[in-house]
Motif scaffolding. Structure first.
Motif, PDB file in Angstrom:
ATOM      1  N   TYR A   1       0.918  -1.269   0.028  1.00  0.00           N
ATOM      2  CA  TYR A   1       0.110   0.010   0.079  1.00  0.00           C
ATOM      3  C   TYR A   1       0.990   1.231  -0.199  1.00  0.00           C
ATOM      4  N   VAL A   2       0.613   2.110  -0.791  1.00  0.00           N
ATOM      5  CA  VAL A   2       1.569   3.451  -1.120  1.00  0.00           C
ATOM      6  C   VAL A   2       0.717   4.457  -0.860  1.00  0.00           C
TER       7      VAL A   2
ATOM      8  N   ILE B   1       6.231   9.913  -0.185  1.00  0.00           N
ATOM      9  CA  ILE B   1       5.824   8.535  -0.535  1.00  0.00           C
ATOM     10  C   ILE B   1       5.977   7.823   0.715  1.00  0.00           C
ATOM     11  N   ALA B   2       5.083   7.026   1.363  1.00  0.00           N
ATOM     12  CA  ALA B   2       5.041   5.833   2.169  1.00  0.00           C
ATOM     13  C   ALA B   2       4.727   4.503   1.839  1.00  0.00           C
ATOM     14  N   LEU B   3       5.159   3.585   2.508  1.00  0.00           N
ATOM     15  CA  LEU B   3       4.795   2.308   2.319  1.00  0.00           C
ATOM     16  C   LEU B   3       4.202   1.366   3.421  1.00  0.00           C
ATOM     17  N   ALA B   4       3.228   0.758   3.304  1.00  0.00           N
ATOM     18  CA  ALA B   4       2.538  -0.290   4.344  1.00  0.00           C
ATOM     19  C   ALA B   4       2.452  -1.524   3.650  1.00  0.00           C
ATOM     20  N   SER B   5       2.964  -2.628   4.223  1.00  0.00           N
ATOM     21  CA  SER B   5       2.992  -3.898   3.683  1.00  0.00           C
ATOM     22  C   SER B   5       1.630  -4.617   3.925  1.00  0.00           C
TER      23      SER B   5
ATOM     24  N   PHE C   1      -2.361   2.509  -4.696  1.00  0.00           N
ATOM     25  CA  PHE C   1      -1.836   3.783  -4.228  1.00  0.00           C
ATOM     26  C   PHE C   1      -3.097   4.352  -3.736  1.00  0.00           C
ATOM     27  N   VAL C   2      -2.692   5.431  -2.818  1.00  0.00           N
ATOM     28  CA  VAL C   2      -3.922   6.306  -2.438  1.00  0.00           C
ATOM     29  C   VAL C   2      -3.059   7.723  -2.010  1.00  0.00           C
ATOM     30  N   TYR C   3      -4.037   8.830  -2.506  1.00  0.00           N
ATOM     31  CA  TYR C   3      -3.692  10.087  -2.103  1.00  0.00           C
ATOM     32  C   TYR C   3      -4.819  11.170  -1.745  1.00  0.00           C
ATOM     33  N   GLU C   4      -4.691  12.205  -1.003  1.00  0.00           N
ATOM     34  CA  GLU C   4      -5.489  12.989  -0.942  1.00  0.00           C
ATOM     35  C   GLU C   4      -6.137  13.971  -2.001  1.00  0.00           C
ATOM     36  N   ALA C   5      -7.202  14.085  -2.061  1.00  0.00           N
ATOM     37  CA  ALA C   5      -7.809  15.138  -3.275  1.00  0.00           C
ATOM     38  C   ALA C   5      -7.140  16.422  -2.882  1.00  0.00           C
TER      39      ALA C   5
ATOM     40  N   LEU D   1      -3.670   3.577   6.811  1.00  0.00           N
ATOM     41  CA  LEU D   1      -5.162   3.500   6.770  1.00  0.00           C
ATOM     42  C   LEU D   1      -5.698   2.963   5.581  1.00  0.00           C
ATOM     43  N   HIS D   2      -4.949   3.002   4.425  1.00  0.00           N
ATOM     44  CA  HIS D   2      -5.632   2.309   3.308  1.00  0.00           C
ATOM     45  C   HIS D   2      -5.360   0.875   3.456  1.00  0.00           C
ATOM     46  N   ARG D   3      -4.259   0.434   4.051  1.00  0.00           N
ATOM     47  CA  ARG D   3      -4.010  -0.859   4.395  1.00  0.00           C
ATOM     48  C   ARG D   3      -5.184  -1.673   5.243  1.00  0.00           C
ATOM     49  N   ALA D   4      -5.536  -0.760   6.152  1.00  0.00           N
ATOM     50  CA  ALA D   4      -6.659  -1.065   7.172  1.00  0.00           C
ATOM     51  C   ALA D   4      -8.202  -0.996   6.596  1.00  0.00           C
ATOM     52  N   GLY D   5      -8.132  -0.406   5.489  1.00  0.00           N
ATOM     53  CA  GLY D   5      -9.612  -0.265   4.556  1.00  0.00           C
ATOM     54  C   GLY D   5     -10.320   0.996   5.314  1.00  0.00           C
ATOM     55  N   GLU D   6      -9.712   1.765   5.965  1.00  0.00           N
ATOM     56  CA  GLU D   6     -10.409   2.853   6.663  1.00  0.00           C
ATOM     57  C   GLU D   6     -10.719   4.291   5.861  1.00  0.00           C
ATOM     58  N   LEU D   7     -10.514   4.010   4.629  1.00  0.00           N
ATOM     59  CA  LEU D   7     -10.520   5.153   3.658  1.00  0.00           C
ATOM     60  C   LEU D   7     -11.556   4.917   2.894  1.00  0.00           C
ATOM     61  N   THR D   8     -12.245   6.174   2.531  1.00  0.00           N
ATOM     62  CA  THR D   8     -13.384   6.205   1.733  1.00  0.00           C
ATOM     63  C   THR D   8     -12.930   7.190   0.399  1.00  0.00           C
ATOM     64  N   ALA D   9     -13.128   6.406  -0.701  1.00  0.00           N
ATOM     65  CA  ALA D   9     -12.589   6.875  -1.899  1.00  0.00           C
ATOM     66  C   ALA D   9     -13.724   8.028  -2.609  1.00  0.00           C
ATOM     67  N   VAL D  10     -13.316   9.246  -2.907  1.00  0.00           N
ATOM     68  CA  VAL D  10     -14.092  10.113  -3.443  1.00  0.00           C
ATOM     69  C   VAL D  10     -14.442   9.760  -5.124  1.00  0.00           C
ATOM     70  N   PHE D  11     -15.446  10.625  -5.748  1.00  0.00           N
ATOM     71  CA  PHE D  11     -15.793  10.301  -7.174  1.00  0.00           C
ATOM     72  C   PHE D  11     -14.665  10.944  -8.012  1.00  0.00           C
ATOM     73  N   VAL D  12     -13.920  10.342  -8.879  1.00  0.00           N
ATOM     74  CA  VAL D  12     -12.976  11.166  -9.554  1.00  0.00           C
ATOM     75  C   VAL D  12     -13.647  11.350 -11.119  1.00  0.00           C
ATOM     76  N   PRO D  13     -13.710  12.718 -11.541  1.00  0.00           N
ATOM     77  CA  PRO D  13     -14.347  13.091 -12.491  1.00  0.00           C
ATOM     78  C   PRO D  13     -13.506  12.635 -13.927  1.00  0.00           C
ATOM     79  N   ARG D  14     -14.081  12.704 -14.743  1.00  0.00           N
ATOM     80  CA  ARG D  14     -13.371  12.594 -16.171  1.00  0.00           C
ATOM     81  C   ARG D  14     -12.609  13.803 -16.414  1.00  0.00           C
ATOM     82  N   ALA D  15     -11.591  13.835 -17.237  1.00  0.00           N
ATOM     83  CA  ALA D  15     -10.826  14.918 -17.556  1.00  0.00           C
ATOM     84  C   ALA D  15     -11.667  16.125 -18.051  1.00  0.00           C
ATOM     85  N   GLU D  16     -12.716  15.790 -18.958  1.00  0.00           N
ATOM     86  CA  GLU D  16     -13.398  16.999 -19.720  1.00  0.00           C
ATOM     87  C   GLU D  16     -14.140  17.705 -18.146  1.00  0.00           C
TER      88      GLU D  16
END
Length: 128
Positions: free
Chosen positions: A7-8, A19-23, A58-62, A109-124
């Motif tokens: 998990y990156v 960058i941080a890593l969690a196995s 991978f995970v990152y903040e909006a 937190l991503h490894r633990a499944g404790e994050l909720t993803a947001v909707f990613v809009p199309r480029a347009e």
């Protein structure tokens, strides 16, 4: 290539990415390093990580940098989640905020499944 999942967590800014890593198999999430904020630098890190890990998540903040990184990673076949900063669980006593700590927290937190993803809009849609 290894057989493990990694998990990156990425703390993304215009000029740099921490960058941080969690196995998957547990253990402490750890800081991997800081790279330039461009996609070429991300690709170099991916090629290094793919040598030892079969699957990268991978995970990152909006934020103001948009979703170009998400689109780049998903085009390459990687799992990438973008999370809202307001939806990230935080400890009440944790007042020290650094990019390095943020990346480690995202990976853990991503490894633990404790994050909720947001909707990613199309480029347009994002361009509007």
């Amino acid at each position: 290539m290894g057989d493990s999942t990694m998990y990156v967590g990425l703390d993304v800014h215009k000029e740099s990415i921490e960058i941080a890593l969690a196995s998957y198999d547990g253990g402490e999430a750890r800081h991997y390093g800081r790279i330039a904020g461009d996609l070429e630098a991300v690709d170099k890190v991916i090629s290094r990580l793919k040598k030892t890990h079969a699957k990268l998540n991978f995970v990152y903040e909006a934020g103001p940098c948009g979703y170009a990184l998400h689109r780049h990673l998903t085009r390459k076949g990687f799992s990438c989640s973008v999370v809202a900063p307001s939806m990230i669980p935080k400890c009440s006593g944790d007042r020290i905020k650094t990019d390095r700590r943020d990346a480690i927290m995202l990976a853990r937190l991503h490894r633990a499944g404790e994050l909720t993803a947001v909707f990613v809009p199309r480029a347009e849609d994002e361009a509007v």
